[in-house]
Write a protein that holds these residues in place. Structure first.
Motif, PDB file in Angstrom:
ATOM      1  N   VAL A 196       0.720  -1.185  -0.008  1.00 24.66           N
ATOM      2  CA  VAL A 196      -0.032  -0.079  -0.065  1.00 24.66           C
ATOM      3  C   VAL A 196       0.876   1.110  -0.078  1.00 24.66           C
ATOM      4  N   LEU A 197       0.545   2.280  -0.896  1.00 27.07           N
ATOM      5  CA  LEU A 197       1.197   3.541  -0.766  1.00 27.07           C
ATOM      6  C   LEU A 197       0.075   4.771  -0.729  1.00 27.07           C
ATOM      7  N   LEU A 198       0.331   5.292   0.337  1.00 26.30           N
ATOM      8  CA  LEU A 198      -0.508   6.475   0.520  1.00 26.30           C
ATOM      9  C   LEU A 198       0.232   7.839   0.350  1.00 26.30           C
ATOM     10  N   MET A 199      -0.068   8.805  -0.752  1.00 29.26           N
ATOM     11  CA  MET A 199       0.474  10.064  -1.012  1.00 29.26           C
ATOM     12  C   MET A 199      -0.641  11.142  -0.628  1.00 29.26           C
ATOM     13  N   ALA A 200      -0.044  12.104   0.112  1.00 28.39           N
ATOM     14  CA  ALA A 200      -0.915  13.208   0.533  1.00 28.39           C
ATOM     15  C   ALA A 200      -0.174  14.609  -0.243  1.00 28.39           C
ATOM     16  N   PHE A 201      -1.176  15.199  -0.706  1.00 28.96           N
ATOM     17  CA  PHE A 201      -0.777  16.636  -1.437  1.00 28.96           C
ATOM     18  C   PHE A 201      -1.367  17.744  -0.992  1.00 28.96           C
ATOM     19  N   ASP A 202      -0.752  18.830  -0.700  1.00 27.69           N
ATOM     20  CA  ASP A 202      -1.120  20.284  -0.329  1.00 27.69           C
ATOM     21  C   ASP A 202      -2.412  20.491  -0.793  1.00 27.69           C
ATOM     22  N   ALA A 203      -2.938  21.494  -0.041  1.00 28.72           N
ATOM     23  CA  ALA A 203      -4.110  21.932  -0.586  1.00 28.72           C
ATOM     24  C   ALA A 203      -4.090  22.873  -1.796  1.00 28.72           C
ATOM     25  N   GLY A 204      -4.880  22.620  -2.722  1.00 32.16           N
ATOM     26  CA  GLY A 204      -4.482  23.503  -3.969  1.00 32.16           C
ATOM     27  C   GLY A 204      -4.027  22.695  -4.880  1.00 32.16           C
ATOM     28  N   THR A 205      -3.719  21.668  -4.879  1.00 31.56           N
ATOM     29  CA  THR A 205      -2.989  20.623  -5.693  1.00 31.56           C
ATOM     30  C   THR A 205      -3.963  20.441  -6.799  1.00 31.56           C
ATOM     31  N   THR A 206      -3.675  20.655  -8.042  1.00 30.29           N
ATOM     32  CA  THR A 206      -4.519  20.070  -9.132  1.00 30.29           C
ATOM     33  C   THR A 206      -4.166  19.015  -9.887  1.00 30.29           C
ATOM     34  N   VAL A 207      -5.002  18.142 -10.644  1.00 23.61           N
ATOM     35  CA  VAL A 207      -4.670  17.060 -11.067  1.00 23.61           C
ATOM     36  C   VAL A 207      -5.299  16.926 -12.639  1.00 23.61           C
ATOM     37  N   ALA A 208      -4.534  15.929 -13.279  1.00 26.24           N
ATOM     38  CA  ALA A 208      -5.275  15.894 -14.701  1.00 26.24           C
ATOM     39  C   ALA A 208      -4.831  14.355 -14.747  1.00 26.24           C
ATOM     40  N   GLY A 209      -5.661  13.510 -15.518  1.00 25.43           N
ATOM     41  CA  GLY A 209      -5.311  12.158 -16.068  1.00 25.43           C
ATOM     42  C   GLY A 209      -5.633  11.721 -17.203  1.00 25.43           C
ATOM     43  N   THR A 210      -5.097  10.550 -17.629  1.00 26.35           N
ATOM     44  CA  THR A 210      -5.545  10.046 -18.794  1.00 26.35           C
ATOM     45  C   THR A 210      -6.212   8.593 -18.428  1.00 26.35           C
ATOM     46  N   LEU A 211      -7.462   8.072 -18.635  1.00 27.80           N
ATOM     47  CA  LEU A 211      -7.789   6.838 -18.037  1.00 27.80           C
ATOM     48  C   LEU A 211      -8.117   5.948 -19.568  1.00 27.80           C
ATOM     49  N   THR A 212      -8.305   4.823 -19.035  1.00 29.91           N
ATOM     50  CA  THR A 212      -8.778   3.855 -20.112  1.00 29.91           C
ATOM     51  C   THR A 212      -9.754   4.097 -20.820  1.00 29.91           C
ATOM     52  N   SER A 213      -9.948   3.798 -21.991  1.00 33.92           N
ATOM     53  CA  SER A 213     -11.373   4.014 -22.767  1.00 33.92           C
ATOM     54  C   SER A 213     -12.223   2.660 -22.605  1.00 33.92           C
ATOM     55  N   SER A 214     -11.671   1.858 -21.990  1.00 32.54           N
ATOM     56  CA  SER A 214     -12.489   0.587 -22.085  1.00 32.54           C
ATOM     57  C   SER A 214     -13.777   0.480 -21.427  1.00 32.54           C
ATOM     58  N   ARG A 215     -14.973  -0.290 -21.885  1.00 31.72           N
ATOM     59  CA  ARG A 215     -16.062  -0.063 -21.304  1.00 31.72           C
ATOM     60  C   ARG A 215     -16.220  -0.887 -20.060  1.00 31.72           C
ATOM     61  N   TYR A 216     -15.107  -1.625 -19.792  1.00 34.58           N
ATOM     62  CA  TYR A 216     -15.136  -2.620 -18.565  1.00 34.58           C
ATOM     63  C   TYR A 216     -13.972  -2.047 -17.756  1.00 34.58           C
ATOM     64  N   ALA A 217     -13.791  -0.850 -17.297  1.00 36.11           N
ATOM     65  CA  ALA A 217     -12.977  -0.298 -16.580  1.00 36.11           C
ATOM     66  C   ALA A 217     -13.087  -0.616 -14.972  1.00 36.11           C
ATOM     67  N   SER A 218     -12.037  -0.677 -14.180  1.00 40.16           N
ATOM     68  CA  SER A 218     -11.813  -1.251 -12.797  1.00 40.16           C
ATOM     69  C   SER A 218     -12.924  -0.202 -12.185  1.00 40.16           C
ATOM     70  N   ALA A 219     -13.294  -0.407 -10.878  1.00 44.36           N
ATOM     71  CA  ALA A 219     -14.095   0.336  -9.996  1.00 44.36           C
ATOM     72  C   ALA A 219     -13.032   1.470  -9.441  1.00 44.36           C
ATOM     73  N   PRO A 220     -11.681   1.384  -9.366  1.00 44.88           N
ATOM     74  CA  PRO A 220     -11.061   2.694  -9.065  1.00 44.88           C
ATOM     75  C   PRO A 220     -10.786   3.595 -10.117  1.00 44.88           C
ATOM     76  N   VAL A 221     -10.681   3.036 -11.395  1.00 41.68           N
ATOM     77  CA  VAL A 221     -10.697   3.948 -12.636  1.00 41.68           C
ATOM     78  C   VAL A 221     -12.144   4.605 -12.850  1.00 41.68           C
ATOM     79  N   ASP A 222     -13.080   3.914 -12.603  1.00 44.24           N
ATOM     80  CA  ASP A 222     -14.669   4.608 -12.320  1.00 44.24           C
ATOM     81  C   ASP A 222     -14.584   5.867 -11.406  1.00 44.24           C
ATOM     82  N   TRP A 223     -13.972   5.470 -10.121  1.00 43.62           N
ATOM     83  CA  TRP A 223     -13.686   6.521  -9.016  1.00 43.62           C
ATOM     84  C   TRP A 223     -13.032   7.654  -9.610  1.00 43.62           C
TER      85      TRP A 223
END
Length: 166
Positions: free
Chosen positions: A38-65
């Motif tokens: 297990v890895l836990l990372m914490a980010f300072d308030a104001g942190t912005t994020v972007a991401g590229t996720l799978t286009s699979s119709r069968y994405a995992s629960a974490p991807v949906d989240w």
């Protein structure tokens, strides 16, 4: 014993700390008792994020989240586990995802919607999110800048070397 890939780098790069990010790892027994998973990372308030996720119709629960969380463009934490991908796990997987985010959020005193999640490992089994409860306080309290080698080791699935730059 695991054989090291012939493509593995001769030495792992020394990754510097990132300002505004702290991390810790622990062994929660997701799949193998005693293995750091297990890895836990914490980010300072104001942190912005972007991401590229799978286009699979069968994405995992974490991807949906994460798709939902990414819409806000912000995050305060990243919780990653190895040993169980929480993919093809149906409603139980979605429940485990929500519980995982809630546990991380409680430990860091943030909102669950500010937690990004990722899982790698066995497919088709719901994640036992309650295993995070036993290590979450230690993870939250033990965070420090850097620690990339431990982080890369904690998120290994079938790799023979930690997932860090080389």
């Amino acid at each position: 014993p695991m054989t090291v890939s012939p493509f593995a780098p001769a030495a792992l790069a020394a990754m510097p700390p990132i300002t505004g990010a702290t991390m810790a790892t622990a062994a929660a027994g997701i799949k193998t008792p005693g293995r750091r998973d297990v890895l836990l990372m914490a980010f300072d308030a104001g942190t912005t994020v972007a991401g590229t996720l799978t286009s699979s119709r069968y994405a995992s629960a974490p991807v949906d989240w994460c798709r939902r969380v990414l819409a806000s463009g912000r995050a305060r934490a990243l919780l990653v586990n190895s040993g169980n991908a929480n993919a093809f796990s149906g409603a139980k997987g979605a429940e485990a995802t929500a519980k995982s985010a809630a546990l991380a959020a409680q430990a860091l005193t943030i909102e669950p919607d500010d937690v990004m999640l990722a899982s790698t490992g066995v497919i088709g089994e719901p994640l036992a999110a309650e295993k995070f409860a036993g290590v979450m306080g230690r993870l939250a309290g033990g965070r420090a800048p850097g620690g990339w080698r431990d982080a890369g080791g904690a998120v290994m699935a079938a790799e023979s070397v930690p997932k860090v730059g080389g």
